[in-house]
Design a protein around this motif. Sequence first.
Motif, PDB file in Angstrom:
ATOM      1  N   SER A   1       0.823  -1.214   0.000  1.00  0.00           N
ATOM      2  CA  SER A   1       0.000   0.000   0.000  1.00  0.00           C
ATOM      3  C   SER A   1       0.862   1.270   0.000  1.00  0.00           C
ATOM      4  CB  SER A   1      -0.940   0.004   1.209  1.00  0.00           C
ATOM      5  OG  SER A   1      -0.215   0.102   2.418  1.00  0.00           O
ATOM      6  N   GLU A   2       2.082   1.186   0.523  1.00  0.00           N
ATOM      7  CA  GLU A   2       2.947   2.362   0.591  1.00  0.00           C
ATOM      8  C   GLU A   2       3.972   2.417  -0.538  1.00  0.00           C
ATOM      9  OE1 GLU A   2       4.573   3.476   4.356  1.00  0.00           O
ATOM     10  OE2 GLU A   2       2.840   2.695   5.493  1.00  0.00           O
ATOM     11  N   ALA A   3       3.951   1.446  -1.452  1.00  0.00           N
ATOM     12  CA  ALA A   3       4.873   1.460  -2.592  1.00  0.00           C
ATOM     13  C   ALA A   3       4.458   2.533  -3.594  1.00  0.00           C
ATOM     14  CB  ALA A   3       4.884   0.085  -3.272  1.00  0.00           C
ATOM     15  N   ILE A   4       5.427   3.086  -4.321  1.00  0.00           N
ATOM     16  CA  ILE A   4       5.127   4.036  -5.397  1.00  0.00           C
ATOM     17  C   ILE A   4       4.187   3.379  -6.404  1.00  0.00           C
ATOM     18  CG2 ILE A   4       6.097   5.362  -7.324  1.00  0.00           C
ATOM     19  CD1 ILE A   4       8.740   5.371  -5.811  1.00  0.00           C
ATOM     20  N   HIS A   5       4.495   2.132  -6.736  1.00  0.00           N
ATOM     21  CA  HIS A   5       3.670   1.367  -7.666  1.00  0.00           C
ATOM     22  C   HIS A   5       3.949  -0.106  -7.437  1.00  0.00           C
ATOM     23  CE1 HIS A   5       1.014   1.126 -11.141  1.00  0.00           C
ATOM     24  NE2 HIS A   5       1.781   0.154 -11.610  1.00  0.00           N
ATOM     25  N   VAL A   6       2.996  -0.948  -7.805  1.00  0.00           N
ATOM     26  CA  VAL A   6       3.156  -2.388  -7.700  1.00  0.00           C
ATOM     27  C   VAL A   6       3.071  -2.986  -9.103  1.00  0.00           C
ATOM     28  CG1 VAL A   6       2.190  -4.536  -6.785  1.00  0.00           C
ATOM     29  CG2 VAL A   6       2.175  -2.461  -5.380  1.00  0.00           C
ATOM     30  N   PHE A   7       4.079  -3.771  -9.456  1.00  0.00           N
ATOM     31  CA  PHE A   7       4.095  -4.473 -10.738  1.00  0.00           C
ATOM     32  C   PHE A   7       3.866  -5.961 -10.489  1.00  0.00           C
ATOM     33  CE2 PHE A   7       6.953  -0.817 -11.242  1.00  0.00           C
ATOM     34  CZ  PHE A   7       6.387  -0.204 -12.353  1.00  0.00           C
ATOM     35  N   THR A   8       3.142  -6.612 -11.386  1.00  0.00           N
ATOM     36  CA  THR A   8       2.973  -8.064 -11.310  1.00  0.00           C
ATOM     37  C   THR A   8       3.486  -8.682 -12.608  1.00  0.00           C
ATOM     38  OG1 THR A   8       0.753  -8.169 -12.296  1.00  0.00           O
ATOM     39  CG2 THR A   8       0.902  -7.716  -9.922  1.00  0.00           C
ATOM     40  N   ASN A   9       3.859  -9.976 -12.543  1.00  0.00           N
ATOM     41  CA  ASN A   9       4.474 -10.599 -13.714  1.00  0.00           C
ATOM     42  C   ASN A   9       3.474 -11.163 -14.722  1.00  0.00           C
ATOM     43  OD1 ASN A   9       3.563 -12.808 -12.314  1.00  0.00           O
ATOM     44  ND2 ASN A   9       5.482 -13.943 -12.370  1.00  0.00           N
ATOM     45  N   SER A  10       2.162 -11.067 -14.415  1.00  0.00           N
ATOM     46  CA  SER A  10       1.151 -11.558 -15.352  1.00  0.00           C
ATOM     47  C   SER A  10      -0.222 -11.033 -14.949  1.00  0.00           C
ATOM     48  CB  SER A  10       1.116 -13.092 -15.367  1.00  0.00           C
ATOM     49  OG  SER A  10       0.627 -13.581 -14.137  1.00  0.00           O
ATOM     50  N   ARG A  11      -1.191 -11.214 -15.838  1.00  0.00           N
ATOM     51  CA  ARG A  11      -2.559 -10.796 -15.518  1.00  0.00           C
ATOM     52  C   ARG A  11      -3.160 -11.694 -14.442  1.00  0.00           C
ATOM     53  NH1 ARG A  11      -5.164 -10.464 -21.407  1.00  0.00           N
ATOM     54  NH2 ARG A  11      -3.687 -12.184 -21.680  1.00  0.00           N
ATOM     55  N   VAL A  12      -2.778 -12.977 -14.449  1.00  0.00           N
ATOM     56  CA  VAL A  12      -3.259 -13.895 -13.419  1.00  0.00           C
ATOM     57  C   VAL A  12      -2.767 -13.439 -12.049  1.00  0.00           C
ATOM     58  CG1 VAL A  12      -3.093 -16.246 -12.518  1.00  0.00           C
ATOM     59  CG2 VAL A  12      -3.441 -15.875 -14.962  1.00  0.00           C
ATOM     60  N   THR A  13      -1.481 -13.084 -11.968  1.00  0.00           N
ATOM     61  CA  THR A  13      -0.921 -12.607 -10.706  1.00  0.00           C
ATOM     62  C   THR A  13      -1.583 -11.301 -10.283  1.00  0.00           C
ATOM     63  OG1 THR A  13       1.209 -13.644 -11.229  1.00  0.00           O
ATOM     64  CG2 THR A  13       1.211 -11.959  -9.506  1.00  0.00           C
ATOM     65  N   LEU A  14      -1.894 -10.451 -11.261  1.00  0.00           N
ATOM     66  CA  LEU A  14      -2.573  -9.193 -10.954  1.00  0.00           C
ATOM     67  C   LEU A  14      -3.946  -9.456 -10.326  1.00  0.00           C
ATOM     68  CD1 LEU A  14      -2.533  -6.081 -11.155  1.00  0.00           C
ATOM     69  CD2 LEU A  14      -3.581  -6.307 -13.421  1.00  0.00           C
ATOM     70  N   ARG A  15      -4.695 -10.420 -10.882  1.00  0.00           N
ATOM     71  CA  ARG A  15      -6.009 -10.762 -10.325  1.00  0.00           C
ATOM     72  C   ARG A  15      -5.865 -11.368  -8.926  1.00  0.00           C
ATOM     73  NH1 ARG A  15      -7.076 -12.569 -15.686  1.00  0.00           N
ATOM     74  NH2 ARG A  15      -6.714 -14.729 -15.071  1.00  0.00           N
ATOM     75  N   ASN A  16      -4.885 -12.260  -8.763  1.00  0.00           N
ATOM     76  CA  ASN A  16      -4.663 -12.865  -7.444  1.00  0.00           C
ATOM     77  C   ASN A  16      -4.255 -11.812  -6.415  1.00  0.00           C
ATOM     78  OD1 ASN A  16      -5.233 -15.464  -8.321  1.00  0.00           O
ATOM     79  ND2 ASN A  16      -3.102 -15.924  -8.821  1.00  0.00           N
ATOM     80  N   THR A  17      -3.435 -10.872  -6.853  1.00  0.00           N
ATOM     81  CA  THR A  17      -2.985  -9.805  -5.955  1.00  0.00           C
ATOM     82  C   THR A  17      -4.166  -8.946  -5.516  1.00  0.00           C
ATOM     83  OG1 THR A  17      -0.798  -9.735  -6.993  1.00  0.00           O
ATOM     84  CG2 THR A  17      -1.476  -7.785  -5.755  1.00  0.00           C
ATOM     85  N   ALA A  18      -5.030  -8.595  -6.462  1.00  0.00           N
ATOM     86  CA  ALA A  18      -6.198  -7.773  -6.140  1.00  0.00           C
ATOM     87  C   ALA A  18      -7.145  -8.502  -5.190  1.00  0.00           C
ATOM     88  CB  ALA A  18      -6.928  -7.384  -7.424  1.00  0.00           C
ATOM     89  N   SER A  19      -7.283  -9.822  -5.352  1.00  0.00           N
ATOM     90  CA  SER A  19      -8.195 -10.586  -4.501  1.00  0.00           C
ATOM     91  C   SER A  19      -7.674 -10.676  -3.069  1.00  0.00           C
ATOM     92  CB  SER A  19      -8.400 -11.993  -5.070  1.00  0.00           C
ATOM     93  OG  SER A  19      -7.211 -12.755  -4.974  1.00  0.00           O
ATOM     94  N   ILE A  20      -6.362 -10.594  -2.897  1.00  0.00           N
ATOM     95  CA  ILE A  20      -5.762 -10.708  -1.561  1.00  0.00           C
ATOM     96  C   ILE A  20      -5.584  -9.346  -0.905  1.00  0.00           C
ATOM     97  CG2 ILE A  20      -3.662 -11.371  -0.296  1.00  0.00           C
ATOM     98  CD1 ILE A  20      -3.344 -13.642  -2.352  1.00  0.00           C
ATOM     99  N   TYR A  21      -5.094  -8.364  -1.667  1.00  0.00           N
ATOM    100  CA  TYR A  21      -4.724  -7.071  -1.090  1.00  0.00           C
ATOM    101  C   TYR A  21      -5.741  -5.963  -1.350  1.00  0.00           C
ATOM    102  CZ  TYR A  21      -0.154  -9.365  -0.751  1.00  0.00           C
ATOM    103  OH  TYR A  21       0.866 -10.235  -0.466  1.00  0.00           O
ATOM    104  N   GLY A  22      -6.718  -6.217  -2.196  1.00  0.00           N
ATOM    105  CA  GLY A  22      -7.694  -5.190  -2.489  1.00  0.00           C
ATOM    106  C   GLY A  22      -7.184  -4.183  -3.507  1.00  0.00           C
ATOM    107  N   GLU A  23      -7.711  -2.973  -3.475  1.00  0.00           N
ATOM    108  CA  GLU A  23      -7.371  -1.944  -4.448  1.00  0.00           C
ATOM    109  C   GLU A  23      -6.019  -1.311  -4.124  1.00  0.00           C
ATOM    110  OE1 GLU A  23      -8.933  -1.143  -7.233  1.00  0.00           O
ATOM    111  OE2 GLU A  23     -10.377  -2.750  -6.839  1.00  0.00           O
TER     112      GLU A  23
END
Length: 210
Positions: free
Chosen positions: A152-174
Amino acid sequence: MRVGVLIPRLALGGAGRVAVEEVKHMRRMGVEAELLTLAKSRASVRVSLAPSPPLLKTSVPLLTSLIWGLLLRRIDVDVLIAHGIASIVALRMRRKYGIPYAAYIHHPNAFLHGTPLHEGEEGEVLGPLAKYPLKLLWSKRRLAAMDRQSLSEAIHVFTNSRVTLRNTASIYGEIPASVCYPGIGDEFHAIEPDPSVKGEVVLFASRHVK
């Protein structure tokens, strides 16, 4: 700009290779980049001290730097790119020394927040710290809170795939996140396909190992 690419340890398989290629690419682009690890290695700059025994090269630096926030020294960089759970260390570095950071997620640390995404995830991320008696030295609830805070305090968060992006959103929220596919080494393209051969395809299931 001086960039530090931070990973927990080099023995992370594909994730470690991504970080190495990231540093190589930035250097080719004229960016002053350095690989930073929590575990002792001749090929990297250490963020924390690591004793000589092989087992302790991973466990002690992770305990002191990641879980307890001890032994962190100032690194001469303008920004950090933290891979995986090293984002917690980057958060501590920002709070202590004011160094901004971005986070790169190969897969979210789901084992801290409920059900792991795959078997053995905790061991892959934390190494010896996932086993007893070392497991008794840290709190999963506290580490999970720090994990959430670090993204939440990072300048930006990068993920290595769209699947990881969806998993990240489901765990950490917006959180401010987007996909940034891992690069590959130039030597990966050493094998050239023969255009005259039809119907025969060689498939590489890895971006880094032939």
